[in-house]
Design an enzyme around this catalytic site. Structure first.
Site, PDB file in Angstrom:
ATOM      1  CG  ASP A   8      -2.624   1.593  -0.776  1.00  0.00           C
ATOM      2  OD1 ASP A   8      -3.218   2.874  -1.035  1.00  0.00           O
ATOM      3  OD2 ASP A   8      -1.768   1.375  -0.024  1.00  0.00           O
ATOM      4  CG  ASP A  10       1.988   5.512   1.067  1.00  0.00           C
ATOM      5  OD1 ASP A  10       3.016   5.811   0.560  1.00  0.00           O
ATOM      6  OD2 ASP A  10       1.224   6.143   1.562  1.00  0.00           O
TER       7      ASP A  10
END
Length: 187
Positions: A8, A10
């Site tokens: 992922d 952020d």
């Protein structure tokens, strides 16, 4: 076939700055560079899979996203590491931008981005791993058939409950997660 570590964006690669659109606000997470080096040394491709509903919500544009991506790439390359491919989901059913205000198969926890990456990069999903800071990241990895997943307690990770996922690595940060997941690779 190849193997990959799905990350992922952020809260895992960069500090989470809700709905980031300004490249000047990009800051790498602690430990990401050595973690990426470890993954490379172990033969993993590095693939970003990131929900970016800020586009559907009208908070930023695909062009803003490209500028942020370019800044991330620049910071990583300065440290001698790189991302093989980025996959983003712009969708959100409550979005205000009509073309992206839909339900889809790519928004995590759906596995669409991972499945597309597997097709594009000739990945063996049974050899891949997923690392994120939300349960939806973990679920996407498991639904895609990844051999293992980790939830990092950075970004939104501190808010997440893993009680339904006893086999998922619960990690304080990316470096710990990669170390533990690679140890599992030595079977």
């Amino acid at each position: 076939m190849n193997k990959a570590c799905f990350l992922d964006r952020d809260g895992v690669i960069i500090e989470d700055e809700n709905y980031l659109k300004d490249p000047d606000q990009v800051h790498l997470c602690a430990g990401i560079v050595p973690a990426m080096r470890m993954l490379r040394d172990a033969g993993y491709k590095i693939v970003v899979v990131s929900n970016q509903s800020g586009i559907a919500r009208g908070y930023f544009t695909p062009e803003d996203l490209k500028r942020v991506e370019a800044r991330i790439d620049e910071l990583l390359r300065e440290q001698g590491v790189f991302i093989d491919r980025n996959y983003y989901c712009f969708h959100h059913k409550k979005g205000v931008v009509r073309e992206y205000a839909v339900e889809c198969k790519c928004r995590k926890p759906e596995p669409g981005m991972l499945l597309q990456a597997a097709e594009d990069l000739d990945l063996d999903l049974g050899e891949c791993i997923m690392i994120g800071d939300k349960v939806s990241d973990v679920e996407a990895g498991l639904r895609a058939g990844c051999r293992a997943a980790a939830l990092v307690r950075t970004g939104h990770g501190v808010e997440q409950n893993l009680s339904e996922y006893p086999d998922v690595c619960d990690a304080p940060d990316i470096l710990y997660a990669v170390t533990k997941l690679l140890e599992m690779d030595c079977r």
